[in-house]
Design a protein around this motif. Structure first.
Motif, short mmCIF file in Angstrom:
data_model
loop_
_atom_site.label_atom_id
_atom_site.label_comp_id
_atom_site.label_asym_id
_atom_site.label_seq_id
_atom_site.Cartn_x
_atom_site.Cartn_y
_atom_site.Cartn_z
N GLY A 176 0.80 -1.21 0.00
CA GLY A 176 0.00 0.00 0.00
C GLY A 176 0.84 1.26 0.00
N ILE A 177 2.12 1.12 -0.25
CA ILE A 177 3.00 2.29 -0.35
C ILE A 177 2.91 2.81 -1.77
CG2 ILE A 177 5.40 3.05 -0.27
CD1 ILE A 177 5.89 0.88 1.79
N LYS A 178 2.69 4.13 -1.92
CA LYS A 178 2.48 4.67 -3.26
C LYS A 178 3.63 5.54 -3.75
CE LYS A 178 -2.37 4.43 -2.48
NZ LYS A 178 -2.88 4.66 -1.13
N ASN A 179 4.44 6.07 -2.83
CA ASN A 179 5.52 6.97 -3.24
C ASN A 179 6.80 6.57 -2.54
OD1 ASN A 179 3.58 8.86 -4.56
ND2 ASN A 179 2.88 8.99 -2.47
N LEU A 180 7.80 6.21 -3.32
CA LEU A 180 9.03 5.70 -2.74
C LEU A 180 10.13 5.80 -3.78
CD1 LEU A 180 9.61 4.16 -0.05
CD2 LEU A 180 9.80 2.13 -1.44
#
Lengths: 379, 424, 122
Positions: free
Chosen positions: B279-283
């Motif tokens: 569920g991580i969208k920006n990395l």
């Protein structure tokens, strides 16, 4: 003292009605109300009243600075691409320091655009040389581009084809200043947004008040008749549609409140304050009226009350618990507002109704907080 | 069940003309021939299966060596496709078989219809299309990392365990490879190994490894194992991790950096799949060292598990944690407060107070020097810049002219019109 | 006897084909066109703009400084400064104005003649 006039235009054609004092009138489509702009031209000068520290304090409190709105994400903030947030470890003292710096920044962001009188025409003839008639068919405009001179004091002179050497009028001055020393966001030609009434009204109908007012601040000087026209129409539109909340916590609320109070039409604002339950701000508004016009029955009471209100914190949302001091203050405020409605208001019935509603709600709140305090054992 | 072949070479035996009861005259072209009729030939001695097997079969030893598995192998085709009982080389109408007996009020009779010359060609075309090995055509949404291969593709949620169902879970294949080992008894044996990551996009995720002799079975094993080994991760603000970190597993190193909303997942495709599962969208993640997918996955999970939330960081440091965002005019937002706060005197001199340095455990990322572009060091570049000054603003001017006049012209163009070119 | 000065304030032609534009600058007296000027003190646009005005910019403070350093002024610059009121009006301006008025008068006279002729003819 010029009065605000709102006329219904039921006839077929769009009328362009010219009054004697006012240079321009906005023409709106036949089905809508026509708002007549009114400028601060005339005998009374709003500047000394506006810049007095007491009035500034009142206006600042009326804007109700809410930091989450003041520092909100804007599209024109100059940050084209979002950046990653940075983090810092701070001690309590450093944290306090940061908050005070943030308050200063908020003050800067909430600095109100000045309210001044419309400027006088410049019409100075420096020299007459009829021998130069026929030298050229065009006017010569001379600008002094000395470094370090403020734009207002710059020497801008014109030599007419009939040999007259004149100092230029304000619009020419502004144009040439923009040519040689451009200000970002200002355009040399007047934007269509302000000159075309259809576009302007479209914007107002879409409730883009902040955008209009921000652009007006950039494009015009505060003492220009165009600026006064634009801002007065915007303020009247907001007043008609009662959308004060859109401008709260922005730098335009102060001049809006000042404008409405100056033109004696702050009653709908007062009504809105009472309906939302901000009695203290209603008192502040009445005090503002007294400061500008001094025509309220118990004006000195107002002054005393405001002194008591200023130290209390800004109310952003409805309070849940009240202390005895709060209750005392609020009761005094309610009495004062009652007197004001009876004596000076023009929307008596509505405001009384609102006040009654607030009184009932307040009674409940008082009982609740007193009960809670008893329960906690702090009588 | 053996199917009869019909290659058009089998003749239909004509009916006995002599046998005509009740003046029944069939509409058949009756031919009496004296030549011999062959009803049995090579093609209908044996059923189709056996015939095909005789052409394509490979011995056991040959199969082990890989004979008969390459591109040149003969594919079994079903020659009955495209053919129906009642339709043949001679186009005939058979009421009761290929047409209804009564059509309206009419009683249909056997009749010969006009010939269809293309029938043979159609059949050949159909049979040819069955021979080529068709690559599986996937639409872009189903497609994985490349082509029709499994890595990158989704295989649905893990199988339910008892009554618990994996609602909202989606698994992605990260690796599917065939492993050949030499066994003493069997010789070369082939095993499929699958690595899979599963997650529900809201903080729960797990990875699993499965081995089997068949690919789908390996995937299934891996998927269920991943479903068993779920881990919970905290996500900051629903879109990114709490802070930068560095992890390694084996010699594979990952440098992970937290990014703002709208940045996207700029990382290795395996890490991207894992982030989408969590569920991580920006990395932003940079992998260094050997790019071994299993190592990357393990390293990333280790790093995520070792992450500390803002609250934990504040408690560790015993200082307030404040967030500054550029779009909010760097307003100091208090993110976490410890129960006990230290004062300035209680902080020792050598303690790292810088957030990024503390979080990376006092390690610094080497920022490589950016060298100038190849043209910037050339001798004529400065002269070019000086010349470019003259028309640096021309684009904007052209735009402004178009806004004002609708075309690239000025207020003088109409006054002094350009001479029209004489048309010859 | 004409005393040559070290510095001159002149109008340097820049701009494109069919579009002149002058920079009013201080230069050495014997400057080649390829060499740079000492300081640019302003600009003059000889083509009238949409409001029929000719824009002139003058950095009066620096102008005064260079005049103090003994710079001479060329004729066109002198005319402009005279028109602006910084200097007394250049005699060439008066002469140009007088000549233009004379040409105007002659044109008017010719037009009147033509009008009379057409009247008598008609």
């Amino acid at each position: 003292m010029s009065l605000l006039i709102r006329r219904f235009v039921p006839t077929k054609t769009c009328n362009v009605v010219l009054k004697q004092n006012e240079p321009a009138i906005v023409v709106i489509s036949r089905r809508k109300l026509s708002i007549v702009p009114s400028m601060y031209d005339g005998e009374r000068d709003p500047a000394p009243k506006f810049f007095s520290s007491y009035v500034q304090k009142l206006l600042k409190r009326l804007t109700r600075p809410d930091f989450s709105k003041v520092f909100r994400k804007r599209t024109n903030s100059g940050v084209p691409v979002l950046k990653t947030p940075t983090y810092k470890f701070l001690t309590s003292d450093e944290l306090e320091l940061e908050f005070s710096k943030a308050r200063l920044k908020a003050d800067k962001l909430l600095q109100m655009p000045p309210v001044v009188k419309v400027h006088q025409k410049i019409d100075e003839v420096l020299s007459q040389d009829p021998a130069l008639v026929g030298y050229d068919t065009a006017k010569y405009l001379f600008t002094d581009i000395t470094f370090g001179v403020a734009n207002e004091h710059r020497l801008i002179i014109e030599r007419d084809p009939d040999g007259f050497l004149r100092s230029c009028d304000h619009d020419v001055r502004k144009r040439l200043n923009q040519v040689y020393f451009p200000l970002k966001g200002r355009s040399i030609k007047e934007p269509l947004m302000f000159s075309d009434s259809e576009k302007f009204n479209n914007l107002l109908d879409r409730e883009k008040y902040e955008f209009v007012l921000d652009r007006a601040c950039v494009q015009y000087e505060p003492d220009e008749p165009n600026y006064q026209r634009v801002t007065s129409i915007t303020y009247q539109h907001i007043d008609m549609n009662k959308k004060y909340d859109l401008l709260r916590s922005t730098r335009h609320f102060g001049p809006l409140a000042f404008y409405l109070t100056w033109h004696q039409s702050m009653d709908s604002l007062m009504l809105e304050l009472l309906q939302s339950g901000a009695v203290r701000e209603a008192v502040l508004l009445a005090a503002l009226r007294y400061a500008i016009h001094s025509d309220i029955a118990n004006g000195d009471v107002a002054h005393a009350l405001t002194e008591e209100i200023f130290p209390s914190p800004v109310q952003l949302s409805k309070p849940e618990q009240l202390s005895e001091a709060d209750i005392d203050l609020d009761n005094k405020c309610i009495e004062f507002v009652q007197k004001y409605i009876v004596s000076n208001s023009s929307m008596k019935s509505q405001q009384e109704l609102a006040l009654q509603g607030f009184r009932e709600y307040y009674q409940q709140l008082v009982e609740l907080s007193r009960g809670l305090q008893k329960a906690h054992g702090k009588v | 069940m053996s199917k009869l072949l019909s290659l058009g070479k089998v003749l239909i035996k004509p009916m006995n003309v002599v046998f005509r009861p009740n003046n029944f005259t069939p509409n058949l072209q009756v031919t009496l021939s004296t030549s011999s009729v062959h009803n049995v030939n090579f093609f209908n001695k044996l059923p189709a299966e056996k015939l095909w097997k005789s052409v394509t079969s490979v011995s056991n030893a040959g199969a082990k060596k890989g004979r008969g598995k390459g591109t040149g192998r003969i594919r079994i085709r079903d020659l009955n496709r495209g053919q129906m009982i009642g339709v043949g080389k001679i186009n005939m109408l058979w009421p009761g078989l290929s047409a209804p007996v009564i059509r309206g009020r009419e009683l249909l009779k056997q009749q010969r219809l006009p010939d269809d010359p293309e029938r043979m060609e159609k059949l050949i075309k159909l049979r040819d299309s069955m021979t080529r090995f068709r690559r599986l055509r996937l639409n872009p949404i189903e497609r994985g990392w490349s082509g029709s291969k499994m890595p990158g593709r989704s295989i649905g949620p893990p199988d339910p365990i008892g009554e618990d169902e994996f609602t909202g879970f989606d698994t992605k294949v990260l690796q599917l490879r065939s492993i050949l080992i030499m066994k003493g008894s069997l010789g070369r044996t082939r095993n499929y190994q699958a690595m899979v990551v599963t997650g529900n996009g809201q903080g729960l995720a797990g990875f699993g490894l499965g081995k089997s002799k068949e690919a789908p079975a390996a995937l299934r094993k891996a998927k269920n194992r991943a479903g068993q080994k779920l881990m919970h991760f905290e996500i900051y603000d629903g879109h990114t991790i709490f802070h930068d970190f560095y992890t390694a597993f084996g010699r594979t190193k990952i440098f992970v950096q937290k990014r703002n909303e709208g940045y996207g997942l700029k990382c290795h495709r395996a890490i991207k799949e894992i982030c989408q599962a969590i569920g991580i969208k920006n990395l932003r993640a940079k992998v260094e060292g050997p790019i071994n997918i299993q190592h990357i996955v393990k390293a990333f999970f280790i790093g995520l598990l070792q992450q500390r939330t803002h609250k934990q960081l504040a408690e560790e440091k015993k200082l307030h944690l404040v967030e500054y965002k550029a779009e909010n005019e760097y307003y100091p937002k208090l993110v976490a407060s410890p129960s006990v706060v230290r004062t300035k005197e209680e902080i020792p001199k050598n303690e790292t107070l810088d957030f990024v340095q503390y979080v990376m455990n006092d390690k610094l990322i080497l920022r490589k020097k950016k060298f100038p572009r190849f043209y910037e060091t050339m001798p004529h570049y400065q002269i070019f810049l000086k010349k470019y000054e003259k028309y640096r603003n021309h684009e904007k001017i052209r735009l402004n002219l178009k806004v004002e006049h609708g075309d690239i012209k000025s207020f003088l163009t109409d006054k002094y019109p350009e001479p029209k070119e004489q048309e010859a | 006897m004409y005393v040559y000065a070290m510095y001159l304030e002149i109008m340097i032609l820049t701009g494109c084909t069919n579009r002149p534009f002058y920079h009013i600058s201080v230069t050495h007296r014997r400057r080649l066109n390829s060499q740079p000027v000492i300081e640019q003190l302003g600009s003059y646009d000889p083509m009238p703009n949409i409001n029929n005005e000719k824009l002139v910019a003058l950095n009066l403070e620096r102008l005064k400084y260079w005049l103090g350093q003994g710079a001479h002024v060329s004729n066109p610059v002198g005319e402009l400064l005279g028109l602006s009121g910084f200097f007394p009006i250049h005699p060439r301006s008066y002469m140009a104005a007088w000549r233009n008025r004379r040409i105007e008068r002659e044109n008017m006279a010719k037009q009147l003649e033509l009008a009379e002729k057409s009247e008598t003819a008609a």
